[in-house]
Design an enzyme around this catalytic site. Sequence first.
Site, PDB file in Angstrom:
ATOM      1  N   LYS A  24     -15.645  -6.012  12.274  1.00 20.58           N
ATOM      2  CA  LYS A  24     -16.126  -6.032  10.889  1.00 20.58           C
ATOM      3  C   LYS A  24     -17.002  -4.814  10.611  1.00 20.58           C
ATOM      4  CE  LYS A  24     -13.949  -8.177   9.261  1.00 20.58           C
ATOM      5  NZ  LYS A  24     -12.988  -8.709  10.180  1.00 20.58           N
ATOM      6  N   TRP A  55       0.086   4.084  -0.028  1.00 23.11           N
ATOM      7  CA  TRP A  55      -0.724   4.401   1.144  1.00 23.11           C
ATOM      8  C   TRP A  55       0.109   5.346   2.003  1.00 23.11           C
ATOM      9  CZ3 TRP A  55      -0.784   2.720   6.536  1.00 23.11           C
ATOM     10  CH2 TRP A  55      -2.003   2.941   7.178  1.00 23.11           C
ATOM     11  N   GLU A 104     -14.859  -9.689  17.038  1.00 25.80           N
ATOM     12  CA  GLU A 104     -14.676  -9.745  15.591  1.00 25.80           C
ATOM     13  C   GLU A 104     -15.886  -9.151  14.869  1.00 25.80           C
ATOM     14  OE1 GLU A 104     -13.174 -10.622  11.744  1.00 25.80           O
ATOM     15  OE2 GLU A 104     -12.305 -10.144  13.689  1.00 25.80           O
ATOM     16  N   LYS A 142      -4.573  -3.974   3.356  1.00 28.32           N
ATOM     17  CA  LYS A 142      -4.768  -5.407   3.551  1.00 28.32           C
ATOM     18  C   LYS A 142      -3.647  -6.030   4.368  1.00 28.32           C
ATOM     19  CE  LYS A 142      -6.770  -9.363   3.020  1.00 28.32           C
ATOM     20  NZ  LYS A 142      -7.958  -9.644   3.845  1.00 28.32           N
ATOM     21  N   GLU A 171     -14.877  -1.534  10.592  1.00 33.97           N
ATOM     22  CA  GLU A 171     -13.944  -1.480   9.467  1.00 33.97           C
ATOM     23  C   GLU A 171     -14.619  -0.996   8.186  1.00 33.97           C
ATOM     24  OE1 GLU A 171     -10.465  -4.818   9.699  1.00 33.97           O
ATOM     25  OE2 GLU A 171     -12.507  -5.577   9.509  1.00 33.97           O
ATOM     26  N   CYS A 219       1.524  -1.237   0.328  1.00 31.53           N
ATOM     27  CA  CYS A 219       1.103  -0.712  -0.958  1.00 31.53           C
ATOM     28  C   CYS A 219       1.391  -1.725  -2.056  1.00 31.53           C
ATOM     29  CB  CYS A 219       1.833   0.595  -1.237  1.00 31.53           C
ATOM     30  SG  CYS A 219       1.931   1.661   0.208  1.00 31.53           S
ATOM     31  N   ARG A 225      -5.125  -3.936  -1.556  1.00 33.31           N
ATOM     32  CA  ARG A 225      -4.192  -3.680  -0.470  1.00 33.31           C
ATOM     33  C   ARG A 225      -4.403  -2.310   0.164  1.00 33.31           C
ATOM     34  NH1 ARG A 225       0.225  -7.255  -0.623  1.00 33.31           N
ATOM     35  NH2 ARG A 225       1.635  -5.765   0.297  1.00 33.31           N
ATOM     36  N   ASN A 285       7.929   0.300  -0.494  1.00 33.07           N
ATOM     37  CA  ASN A 285       6.987  -0.025   0.566  1.00 33.07           C
ATOM     38  C   ASN A 285       7.758  -0.081   1.871  1.00 33.07           C
ATOM     39  OD1 ASN A 285       4.907  -0.261  -1.246  1.00 33.07           O
ATOM     40  ND2 ASN A 285       4.795  -2.494  -1.176  1.00 33.07           N
ATOM     41  N   GLY A 286       7.195   0.475   2.929  1.00 34.26           N
ATOM     42  CA  GLY A 286       7.860   0.449   4.220  1.00 34.26           C
ATOM     43  C   GLY A 286       8.076   1.836   4.767  1.00 34.26           C
ATOM     44  N   HIS A 330     -20.485  -3.506  34.777  1.00 31.15           N
ATOM     45  CA  HIS A 330     -19.267  -2.778  35.146  1.00 31.15           C
ATOM     46  C   HIS A 330     -18.965  -1.626  34.190  1.00 31.15           C
ATOM     47  CE1 HIS A 330     -18.338  -5.793  38.204  1.00 31.15           C
ATOM     48  NE2 HIS A 330     -18.709  -6.693  37.309  1.00 31.15           N
TER      49      HIS A 330
END
Length: 627
Positions: free
Chosen positions: A497, A76, A493, A622, A500, A2, A27, A102-103, A516
Amino acid sequence: MCGIVGYVGPKQVVPVIIEGLRRLEYRGYDSAGIAVGSPSSDTLQVSRAPGKLVNLEEVLREHPLHGTFGIGHTRWATHGRPTEENAHPHRDCSGRIVVVHNGIVENYLDLKRELITQGHKFVTETDTEIIAHLIEQEQLNAEATGHPISLEVAVRHAVKRLTGAFALGVLSAAEPDKIVVARFGPPVVIGVGKGECFVASDVPGILHHTRDIYFLADGDMAILTLAGVVLTNFDGDPIQRNITRILWDPIQAEKGGYKHFMLKEIWEQPRAITDTTLGRVSLDSGKVFLGEMKISDEELAHAESITIAACGTSWHSALTGKYMIERLARLPVDVDYASEYRYRDPIAGPGTLGLLITQSGETADTLAAQREMIALGSKTVAICNVVDAMVAREAHGAIYTHAGPEIGVASTKAFTAQLTALFLLALKLGQLRGKLDAAQSVALIEELSRLPAKIEEVLRQRTAQCEELARDFSTARDFLYLGRGIHFPIALEGALKLKEISYIHAEGYPAGEMKHGPNALIDETLPVVVLVTRDESDPASKLRYEKTLSNIQEVTARSGRVIAIATEGDTTIGSLVEHVIHIPPAIELLSPLIEIVPLQLLAYYIAVRRGCDVDQPRNLAKSVTVE
């Protein structure tokens, strides 16, 4: 994960904090709040709001706050819903101590039960609230003995009882013009100005006010007052940290006329690759210079293996880097999810070189993997985008990517800059191990130097095509991305993208694995993006290309809709598939840096057409600074 911004000085604090929080919106967060104090008042004023920062600004318009010291936070949610009640800052019983955090406090339930027996009343669902009460209790305990303690001493006592990860900012109405900061895990930076001090969770939050920054390490505390900054450890012993002068311009963190930060950062990739290469290669001798290494060339040359640990997009760059290093240096490479590394009882030692890849340099899982590697006797090298970040400070060497600030949550330019750094490392190792001579090195460096122009060509010539394709495919519910060899991580990737930022389910798969399982998914509703480039100078690449053409025919035979990323001049592919995006030719090991660009653009324009928040996708942050 955050945003934190705090200020002590002569200015009105609210505009400073709100401006800083706005610059940290990238973030990710779901509520916001601010606490403000004044030397003329013995109270702290607190305003909070769920949702985006504009909601807090509306509260402040209706009920203005005035003061010269304070702290703000964008949260967050981890413990408790994203409500006004659960938003930071959090208060003690008296309301005279406030905390932003934060944490995650892992032992908060045990501490909460203990504090309740001591008479404390809790009003939120969060783990953070217990910190304010714990600090309050430390001061009450000291007062009961007749020896009152200051805010910073109370914080020192409190943090020693916390288990988990935390970056704290603490205010007390009893001690105006003071902020106490503590770090153990999530990043914290301290800014120094003329007669004023700042604290933030990331540099952009305060860069418009000062370029002189302290980066706190784990176990550091900072006491910010009008007299300046005092740094100590958790025992109160003075410590020294060097001030870092931030060189990149604040305008780099602005949109610069682009609709979204992500689009701007996609277009900044040629510059990011150039800046990451600049000063590190010689086109005359072919030599690679990695100046931030504390590991000797001899130690690098005699490494027996490499283990790379990373998360998310950085993990995809690690997978790509494995191909580069094994091909150029003939050195075995293992790639681990950083979040899994220390839980599998890994085998490492002095013969293993640990390589950590992280955009922020503060990713909690990656730092934990690094510490495990070091404990097992390995030396570590960090690839990151933030100078003096924690991962670089704890490493024996660093390769900074110089991509500049990346604001969009979905990484773009940081990814291609990481691939550039990995290619440089692969070249260096190949030279030290005698696998590349000067002529080969010069040829490879020349190919690298041509990349920025090739990516600019893709951006100029293929952006409109990607935007047009987005019209056709934005309503799809699923996507499949396929690649072989070094192109498989790019398929992963590309899928990441898309999921996300557009919230479409997407999956990357090795093309050779189609029979398979994934063939069962293919029908006329499934778009399949296939990486089918080829390097005409490389027989293995041409063989891979032919095998991938067979996979494409498997898809089209089942009515799958194919979007192919192919090399300019390839006339075969157009007769097989519905859509082709051509990109300039490149050697096999460098083609991933070009291939990813149209995949980024396609994801971006699909997300825009779906009305998604491209820069701040839901539920994501982020910098992931907790496990």
